[in-house]
Design a protein around this motif. Sequence first.
Motif, PDB file in Angstrom:
ATOM      1  N   TRP A 273       5.695  17.269   1.228  1.00  0.00           N
ATOM      2  CA  TRP A 273       5.282  15.950   0.744  1.00  0.00           C
ATOM      3  C   TRP A 273       6.158  15.446  -0.403  1.00  0.00           C
ATOM      4  O   TRP A 273       6.385  14.249  -0.540  1.00  0.00           O
TER       5      TRP A 273
ATOM      6  N   ALA B 221      -7.258   9.613  -4.861  1.00  0.00           N
ATOM      7  CA  ALA B 221      -6.820  10.835  -4.160  1.00  0.00           C
ATOM      8  C   ALA B 221      -7.627  11.127  -2.907  1.00  0.00           C
ATOM      9  O   ALA B 221      -7.676  12.265  -2.456  1.00  0.00           O
ATOM     10  N   THR B 222      -8.266  10.119  -2.355  1.00  0.00           N
ATOM     11  CA  THR B 222      -9.079  10.348  -1.155  1.00  0.00           C
ATOM     12  C   THR B 222      -8.794   9.295  -0.094  1.00  0.00           C
ATOM     13  O   THR B 222      -8.299   8.201  -0.385  1.00  0.00           O
ATOM     14  N   MET B 223      -9.174   9.646   1.132  1.00  0.00           N
ATOM     15  CA  MET B 223      -9.072   8.687   2.238  1.00  0.00           C
ATOM     16  C   MET B 223     -10.033   7.525   2.037  1.00  0.00           C
ATOM     17  O   MET B 223      -9.693   6.372   2.270  1.00  0.00           O
ATOM     18  N   HIS B 224     -11.264   7.866   1.610  1.00  0.00           N
ATOM     19  CA  HIS B 224     -12.238   6.772   1.472  1.00  0.00           C
ATOM     20  C   HIS B 224     -11.857   5.839   0.324  1.00  0.00           C
ATOM     21  O   HIS B 224     -12.098   4.635   0.397  1.00  0.00           O
TER      22      HIS B 224
ATOM     23  N   PRO C  40       2.611   4.646  -1.268  1.00  0.00           N
ATOM     24  CA  PRO C  40       2.104   5.633  -2.228  1.00  0.00           C
ATOM     25  C   PRO C  40       2.711   5.464  -3.624  1.00  0.00           C
ATOM     26  O   PRO C  40       3.828   4.945  -3.767  1.00  0.00           O
TER      27      PRO C  40
ATOM     28  N   ILE D 208      11.416   0.700  -3.631  1.00  0.00           N
ATOM     29  CA  ILE D 208      11.342  -0.708  -3.227  1.00  0.00           C
ATOM     30  C   ILE D 208      11.798  -1.569  -4.405  1.00  0.00           C
ATOM     31  O   ILE D 208      11.365  -1.360  -5.542  1.00  0.00           O
TER      32      ILE D 208
ATOM     33  N   THR E  21       0.831  -1.221   0.000  1.00  0.00           N
ATOM     34  CA  THR E  21       0.000   0.000   0.000  1.00  0.00           C
ATOM     35  C   THR E  21       0.857   1.259   0.000  1.00  0.00           C
ATOM     36  O   THR E  21       0.393   2.322   0.414  1.00  0.00           O
TER      37      THR E  21
ATOM     38  N   LEU F  15       8.766   8.720   2.354  1.00  0.00           N
ATOM     39  CA  LEU F  15       7.675   7.749   2.522  1.00  0.00           C
ATOM     40  C   LEU F  15       6.451   8.126   1.688  1.00  0.00           C
ATOM     41  O   LEU F  15       5.392   7.506   1.813  1.00  0.00           O
TER      42      LEU F  15
ATOM     43  N   ALA G 107      -8.762   5.072  -0.510  1.00  0.00           N
ATOM     44  CA  ALA G 107      -7.710   4.204   0.039  1.00  0.00           C
ATOM     45  C   ALA G 107      -8.343   3.113   0.908  1.00  0.00           C
ATOM     46  O   ALA G 107      -7.997   1.927   0.806  1.00  0.00           O
TER      47      ALA G 107
ATOM     48  N   GLY H 245      -4.453   1.138  -1.907  1.00  0.00           N
ATOM     49  CA  GLY H 245      -4.044   2.541  -1.728  1.00  0.00           C
ATOM     50  C   GLY H 245      -4.820   3.410  -2.703  1.00  0.00           C
ATOM     51  O   GLY H 245      -5.407   2.908  -3.673  1.00  0.00           O
TER      52      GLY H 245
ATOM     53  N   SER I  69       1.931  14.071  -2.994  1.00  0.00           N
ATOM     54  CA  SER I  69       0.734  14.169  -2.147  1.00  0.00           C
ATOM     55  C   SER I  69      -0.323  13.131  -2.510  1.00  0.00           C
ATOM     56  O   SER I  69      -0.680  12.293  -1.706  1.00  0.00           O
TER      57      SER I  69
ATOM     58  N   LEU J 267       0.518  18.979  -3.163  1.00  0.00           N
ATOM     59  CA  LEU J 267      -0.266  20.002  -2.463  1.00  0.00           C
ATOM     60  C   LEU J 267       0.460  20.167  -1.136  1.00  0.00           C
ATOM     61  O   LEU J 267       0.697  19.178  -0.447  1.00  0.00           O
TER      62      LEU J 267
HETATM   63  C1  LIG Z   1      -2.120  17.777   1.781  1.00  0.00           C
HETATM   64  C2  LIG Z   1      -3.128  16.685   1.551  1.00  0.00           C
HETATM   65  C3  LIG Z   1      -4.486  16.945   1.697  1.00  0.00           C
HETATM   66  C4  LIG Z   1      -5.430  15.936   1.498  1.00  0.00           C
HETATM   67  N1  LIG Z   1      -6.763  16.203   1.682  1.00  0.00           N
HETATM   68  C5  LIG Z   1      -7.672  15.197   1.595  1.00  0.00           C
HETATM   69  C6  LIG Z   1      -9.046  15.416   1.891  1.00  0.00           C
HETATM   70  O1  LIG Z   1      -9.438  16.526   2.240  1.00  0.00           O
HETATM   71  N2  LIG Z   1      -9.907  14.371   1.787  1.00  0.00           N
HETATM   72  C7  LIG Z   1      -9.491  13.127   1.427  1.00  0.00           C
HETATM   73  O2  LIG Z   1     -10.320  12.199   1.377  1.00  0.00           O
HETATM   74  N3  LIG Z   1      -8.196  12.892   1.121  1.00  0.00           N
HETATM   75  C8  LIG Z   1      -7.280  13.887   1.199  1.00  0.00           C
HETATM   76  N4  LIG Z   1      -5.961  13.658   0.916  1.00  0.00           N
HETATM   77  C9  LIG Z   1      -5.588  12.369   0.323  1.00  0.00           C
HETATM   78  C10 LIG Z   1      -5.493  11.244   1.327  1.00  0.00           C
HETATM   79  O3  LIG Z   1      -4.708  11.671   2.425  1.00  0.00           O
HETATM   80  C11 LIG Z   1      -4.816  10.066   0.626  1.00  0.00           C
HETATM   81  O4  LIG Z   1      -5.531   9.732  -0.543  1.00  0.00           O
HETATM   82  C12 LIG Z   1      -4.761   8.843   1.516  1.00  0.00           C
HETATM   83  O5  LIG Z   1      -4.128   9.116   2.747  1.00  0.00           O
HETATM   84  C13 LIG Z   1      -3.980   7.767   0.811  1.00  0.00           C
HETATM   85  O6  LIG Z   1      -3.928   6.632   1.627  1.00  0.00           O
HETATM   86  P1  LIG Z   1      -2.959   5.451   1.231  1.00  0.00           P
HETATM   87  O7  LIG Z   1      -3.165   4.385   2.257  1.00  0.00           O
HETATM   88  O8  LIG Z   1      -3.103   5.123  -0.209  1.00  0.00           O
HETATM   89  O9  LIG Z   1      -1.491   6.072   1.370  1.00  0.00           O
HETATM   90  P2  LIG Z   1      -0.787   6.695   2.650  1.00  0.00           P
HETATM   91  O10 LIG Z   1      -1.780   7.222   3.621  1.00  0.00           O
HETATM   92  O11 LIG Z   1       0.256   7.616   2.121  1.00  0.00           O
HETATM   93  O12 LIG Z   1      -0.114   5.418   3.329  1.00  0.00           O
HETATM   94  C14 LIG Z   1       1.020   4.826   2.771  1.00  0.00           C
HETATM   95  C15 LIG Z   1       1.885   4.329   3.916  1.00  0.00           C
HETATM   96  O13 LIG Z   1       3.015   3.653   3.369  1.00  0.00           O
HETATM   97  C16 LIG Z   1       4.135   3.958   4.189  1.00  0.00           C
HETATM   98  N5  LIG Z   1       5.349   3.704   3.402  1.00  0.00           N
HETATM   99  C17 LIG Z   1       5.826   4.366   2.328  1.00  0.00           C
HETATM  100  N6  LIG Z   1       6.955   3.794   1.881  1.00  0.00           N
HETATM  101  C18 LIG Z   1       7.201   2.740   2.697  1.00  0.00           C
HETATM  102  C19 LIG Z   1       8.226   1.754   2.758  1.00  0.00           C
HETATM  103  N7  LIG Z   1       9.225   1.725   1.871  1.00  0.00           N
HETATM  104  N8  LIG Z   1       8.172   0.828   3.757  1.00  0.00           N
HETATM  105  C20 LIG Z   1       7.166   0.829   4.671  1.00  0.00           C
HETATM  106  N9  LIG Z   1       6.156   1.729   4.652  1.00  0.00           N
HETATM  107  C21 LIG Z   1       6.187   2.676   3.678  1.00  0.00           C
HETATM  108  C22 LIG Z   1       3.938   5.417   4.536  1.00  0.00           C
HETATM  109  O14 LIG Z   1       4.704   5.758   5.677  1.00  0.00           O
HETATM  110  C23 LIG Z   1       2.433   5.456   4.794  1.00  0.00           C
HETATM  111  O15 LIG Z   1       2.160   5.157   6.147  1.00  0.00           O
HETATM  112  C24 LIG Z   1      -4.992  14.640   1.122  1.00  0.00           C
HETATM  113  C25 LIG Z   1      -3.631  14.378   0.992  1.00  0.00           C
HETATM  114  C26 LIG Z   1      -2.704  15.390   1.200  1.00  0.00           C
HETATM  115  C27 LIG Z   1      -1.241  15.075   1.055  1.00  0.00           C
END
Ligand SMILES: Cc1cc2nc3c(=O)[nH]c(=O)nc-3n(C[C@H](O)[C@H](O)[C@H](O)COP(=O)(O)OP(=O)(O)OC[C@H]3O[C@@H](n4cnc5c(N)ncnc54)[C@H](O)[C@@H]3O)c2cc1C
Length: 317
Positions: free
Chosen positions: A251, A297-300, A123, A132, A121, A256, A302, A288, A260, A154
């Motif tokens: 970012w 590009a959203t939390m939901h 990014p 990796i 998962t 990691l 992911a 992810g 963004s 962002l």
């Molecule tokens: C500034 C900003 C504003 C945002 N605003 C919103 C919003 O208002 N609403 C919304 O829904 N979404 C928003 N988002 C987007 C949302 O945060 C992401 O889409 C979501 O967090 C992605 O989740 P993910 O699990 O895919 O990745 P992430 O949350 O990035 O998780 C990936 C994980 O992998 C880990 N990782 C990376 N490389 C390695 C490695 N080599 N070994 C071990 N671990 C590793 C990282 O540390 C991290 O914990 C925003 C994002 C940003 C940056």
Amino acid sequence: MGGFASDISLGSVLETLKSLYGVAQSTDEKQLLDWHLANLEYANAGCLSNLSAAQWDQDDPFEMAGDHCFLAGGNGRLIKAMCEGVAIFYRKTVNTIRYGNEGVEIIAGDQVFQADFALCTVPLGVLKKKAINFQPELPARKLESIERMGFGLLNKVAMVFPHVFWGEERDTFGCLNEKSHDRGEFFLFYGYHTVSGGSALIALVAGEAAQTFETTDPSILLNRVLAILKGIFQPKGITVPDPIQSICTRWGSDPLSYGSYSHVSVQSSGQDYDILAENVGNRLFFAGEATCRQYPATMHGAFMSGLREADRAEITI
Ligand SMILES: Cc1cc2nc3c(=O)[nH]c(=O)nc-3n(C[C@H](O)[C@H](O)[C@H](O)COP(=O)(O)OP(=O)(O)OC[C@H]3O[C@@H](n4cnc5c(N)ncnc54)[C@H](O)[C@@H]3O)c2cc1C
């Protein structure tokens, strides 16, 4: 739009239309249009010149109804609840993933974790950087999608003030910039006092400005944002105090994340999200935000991609 339009950027289409129809000629109109373009760059975490004119909004039909909202107390509460009873190893940076018919090995420094399956998962920025080492190498079609997809920036300055000077009832306000290339710098402010309980204000930096932000000294950035706030509030007779604490995000240089969130760049399409979501050999799974075509590009997005892959892995078992 389709066909040739996938080679054209949204930025170039908008520029052409703007000059063709003589839109936004006066300074006020130009600055207002620039503000909206910055807002678009914020939503996509990317410069308009990198977004696909044909596909940048491919997820629009899936948009959920209802207002956007903040989670009182912060998103961490949600994560904390989901982590209950789950073994999590912190500060382990994975550098190699080996996979094959026998299972998977995840290597983090001098530690090796063995399992039947793995769900990756990290990014898209980390995959793009090849941080990796996958053994064997990922399939060519997945590598091509990783290359094509956009992962932009962002950034934010978060500030805590001694009190809420911007108005208790005000959640958000904007600011017009004079120069087009700076249009995304501190163009939008969010007050978090109603959700965090403290006098926190966040300034957003999008588009081209988000890139220069990464390499600018934080004290210079803080002075600039304070000058903007003073320009807005002091003419109204409101004193802007110095912040008690501030932080600038980075970012793009964070190892990691390396960015963004994802967007559909020129040459890319919604299909690349599906390709990124494909598992490899029923051993290595991917989740992810950048694997979620409908809600990228959203939390939901992911979160839902995690549920999707848990289901796929269960079927595979
Ligand atoms: C500034 C900003 C504003 C945002 N605003 C919103 C919003 O208002 N609403 C919304 O829904 N979404 C928003 N988002 C987007 C949302 O945060 C992401 O889409 C979501 O967090 C992605 O989740 P993910 O699990 O895919 O990745 P992430 O949350 O990035 O998780 C990936 C994980 O992998 C880990 N990782 C990376 N490389 C390695 C490695 N080599 N070994 C071990 N671990 C590793 C990282 O540390 C991290 O914990 C925003 C994002 C940003 C940056």
